[in-house]
Design a protein around this motif. Structure first.
Motif, PDB file in Angstrom:
ATOM      1  N   ALA A 176       1.438   4.796   0.998  1.00  0.00           N
ATOM      2  CA  ALA A 176       0.211   5.971   1.960  1.00  0.00           C
ATOM      3  C   ALA A 176       1.216   6.749   2.763  1.00  0.00           C
ATOM      4  O   ALA A 176       2.780   5.123   3.346  1.00  0.00           O
ATOM      5  CB  ALA A 176      -0.783   5.401   2.903  1.00  0.00           C
ATOM      6  N   ILE A 235       0.690  -1.316  -0.285  1.00  0.00           N
ATOM      7  CA  ILE A 235      -0.425  -0.092   0.367  1.00  0.00           C
ATOM      8  C   ILE A 235       1.105   1.195  -0.298  1.00  0.00           C
ATOM      9  O   ILE A 235       1.638   1.498   0.973  1.00  0.00           O
ATOM     10  CB  ILE A 235      -1.144  -0.220   1.410  1.00  0.00           C
ATOM     11  N   LYS A 272      -5.888   9.755   7.986  1.00  0.00           N
ATOM     12  CA  LYS A 272      -7.312   8.865   8.220  1.00  0.00           C
ATOM     13  C   LYS A 272      -6.990   7.587   7.597  1.00  0.00           C
ATOM     14  O   LYS A 272      -7.977   6.473   7.813  1.00  0.00           O
ATOM     15  CB  LYS A 272      -7.569   9.544   7.412  1.00  0.00           C
ATOM     16  N   THR A 273      -6.442   7.568   6.868  1.00  0.00           N
ATOM     17  CA  THR A 273      -5.962   6.448   5.479  1.00  0.00           C
ATOM     18  C   THR A 273      -5.399   5.049   6.227  1.00  0.00           C
ATOM     19  O   THR A 273      -6.005   4.378   6.480  1.00  0.00           O
ATOM     20  CB  THR A 273      -4.786   6.920   4.913  1.00  0.00           C
ATOM     21  N   ILE A 274      -4.382   5.933   8.118  1.00  0.00           N
ATOM     22  CA  ILE A 274      -3.857   4.715   8.746  1.00  0.00           C
ATOM     23  C   ILE A 274      -4.977   4.053   9.464  1.00  0.00           C
ATOM     24  O   ILE A 274      -4.669   2.859   9.556  1.00  0.00           O
ATOM     25  CB  ILE A 274      -3.284   5.472   9.644  1.00  0.00           C
ATOM     26  N   SER A 293      -8.201   3.551   8.337  1.00  0.00           N
ATOM     27  CA  SER A 293      -8.903   2.403   7.406  1.00  0.00           C
ATOM     28  C   SER A 293      -7.831   1.672   7.137  1.00  0.00           C
ATOM     29  O   SER A 293      -8.942   0.681   6.948  1.00  0.00           O
ATOM     30  CB  SER A 293      -9.333   3.269   6.970  1.00  0.00           C
ATOM     31  N   ILE A 294      -6.736   2.083   7.423  1.00  0.00           N
ATOM     32  CA  ILE A 294      -5.852   0.475   6.668  1.00  0.00           C
ATOM     33  C   ILE A 294      -6.011  -0.451   7.825  1.00  0.00           C
ATOM     34  O   ILE A 294      -6.067  -1.540   8.134  1.00  0.00           O
ATOM     35  CB  ILE A 294      -4.578   1.353   6.266  1.00  0.00           C
ATOM     36  N   ASP A 330      -0.637  10.484   7.316  1.00  0.00           N
ATOM     37  CA  ASP A 330      -2.159  10.142   7.029  1.00  0.00           C
ATOM     38  C   ASP A 330      -2.876   9.723   7.966  1.00  0.00           C
ATOM     39  O   ASP A 330      -3.320   8.384   7.993  1.00  0.00           O
ATOM     40  CB  ASP A 330      -2.154  10.300   5.790  1.00  0.00           C
ATOM     41  N   LYS A 388     -10.234  -2.113   7.904  1.00  0.00           N
ATOM     42  CA  LYS A 388      -9.917  -2.618   6.380  1.00  0.00           C
ATOM     43  C   LYS A 388      -8.741  -4.606   6.458  1.00  0.00           C
ATOM     44  O   LYS A 388      -9.530  -5.410   6.102  1.00  0.00           O
ATOM     45  CB  LYS A 388      -9.265  -2.186   4.967  1.00  0.00           C
TER      46      LYS A 388
END
Ligand code: NAD
Ligand code: DAU
Length: 348
Positions: A59, A57, A65-67, A69-70, A63, A73
């Motif tokens: 990224a 990934i 927000k992304t972290i 969500s990872i 970040d 997920k």
């Protein structure tokens, strides 16, 4: 089944750690998260990119927000955190990016782990990879142990020290299951040629000056990168929660002596006359705040977890030089473009 997030897996040490885990643990899902900065290179992982237990990934650890969500997920239950700005000279020129990635990025990961695990820490681990530079500089005698006080001198080591403190604070405050290791200087394949060993190998090959800082008398304790990866594997599985482990090879070299070994090895493998490249040695202005000596006492890791380095230094150096000579294309790709600008600013 475990889902392990490895950050900075496209970099030098990270790529060796990712390869070891992907190949040795087919029942682990390895999620390699990397921003692919100048130091990240997916070429380092070509041989494993098609494996079914491997996901990459792109990224940024900052970040948030992304972290978050990872973590949900991929149902992350283990983290091995290597992503960082890692070069001392760059930290002297641009300390802000070191504070951002190394401090804020680590904090984002810690908080995301804390959010996702929600206090259920059974079989969870946040493993933070740090450096011996947090301990400062030694005189002629003595070693860094796990209880040596922190005394960082460069913006790089200050940012790593700060990230270590945050990791421990999350353990002490929220009981986050953590472990930290502090390692000495690594060498081996895939190291970006801004660091001493790959930079000098490349310059010797190309008959370019070898910029030795100060008198070349500073001392570093060198460890083969695959031995570091094996130590990380052992600490990840057996390390005591909340503990710190020092990793090093009891292998100290003055820079100038190491440089002479590099010259000898490259000249031999290129079929040049012995010592032919010694004329390239060029003493230049010292690095600002240059730490004199690092030396790690890794006996806790040996006594408690049974880890020892596997490779003799001369053998490791020869293998490393051989790798750079056989991988001209890799070197060419990473030294084109942006690298030329960096090199000019640093050395010309
Ligand atoms: P490196 O510079 O080769 O690799 C760093 C990796 O992190 C790169 O792939 C880069 O793309 C990635 N990265 C950087 N910023 C990022 C961000 N914001 N988000 C996501 N990814 C990002 O570093 P290295 O030498 O492999 O060091 C790895 C870790 O080990 C670092 O934490 C370093 O402090 C530590 N360490 C290094 C040594 C050494 O001798 N190289 C010794 C002890 C500890
Ligand atoms: O000790 C662990 C650390 O080792 C890691 O945390 C860092 O990420 C890693 O970069 C490394 O830091 P150093 O500053 O020790 O490594 P570097 O390869 O930059 O320098 C090694 C020694 O060589 C140091 O004394 C400075 C000297 N040097 C370095 C360069 C790049 C030179 O004399 N000339 C050079 O051009």
């Amino acid at each position: 089944m475990r889902n392990i997030l490895i950050t900075g897996g496209a970099g030098f040490i990270g790529s060796h750690v990712v390869r070891l885990f992907v190949n040795k643990y087919p029942d682990y899902n390895i999620i390699n998260l990397d921003a692919l900065t100048y130091a990240g290179n997916l070429e380092n992982l070509k041989d494993i990119e098609g494996k079914s237990n491997y996901t990459f990934i792109k990224a940024d650890i900052c970040d948030y927000k992304t972290i978050n969500s990872i973590f949900s997920k991929y149902k992350i239950d283990g983290v091995i955190h290597l992503a960082a700005e890692s070069h001392v000279d760059r930290s002297i020129k641009d300390p802000f990016s070191f504070a951002k990635t190394n401090v804020m990025g680590t904090l984002c990961l810690l908080q995301a782990a804390q959010n996702y695990w929600e206090g259920d820490f059974n079989n969870k681990l946040f493993y933070h990879i740090s450096t011996d530079e947090v301990y400062g500089s030694l005189e002629e005698e003595g070693f860094f142990t796990e209880t040596t006080s922190y005394d960082p001198h460069s913006p790089y080591s200050a940012s790593k020290a700060s990230s270590d403190h945050f990791v421990r604070a999350f353990h002490d405050t929220y009981s986050l299951p953590i472990v930290i290791s502090n390692c000495s200087n690594n060498y081996g394949a895939n190291q970006f040629p801004e660091k001493l060993i790959p930079l000098f190998i490349n310059n010797i090959c190309n008959n370019k000056p070898l910029p030795v800082y100060g008198k070349g008398e500073n001392v570093r304790d060198w460890l083969y990168v695959e031995d570091h990866a094996k130590a990380i594997e052992i600490i990840f599985h057996k390390g005591k929660l909340g503990d710190t482990y020092n990793i090093g090879g009891f292998n100290e070299w003055k820079n100038i002596d190491l440089i002479k070994i590099l010259i000898k090895t490259v000249d031999k493998l290129l079929g040049r006359k012995e010592g032919a490249s010694e004329k390239l040695i060029t003493y230049v202005k010292d690095r600002a705040g240059h730490d004199y000596r690092y030396a790690i006492d890794s006996s806790k890791l040996k006594n408690e977890l049974g880890w020892e380095p596997s490779l003799q230094f001369e053998e490791g150096i020869e293998q490393t030089v051989q790798w750079y000579l056989e991988n001209e294309e890799w070197v060419k790709n990473v030294t084109s473009g942006e690298y030329q600008k960096y090199y000019k600013e640093m050395y010309e």
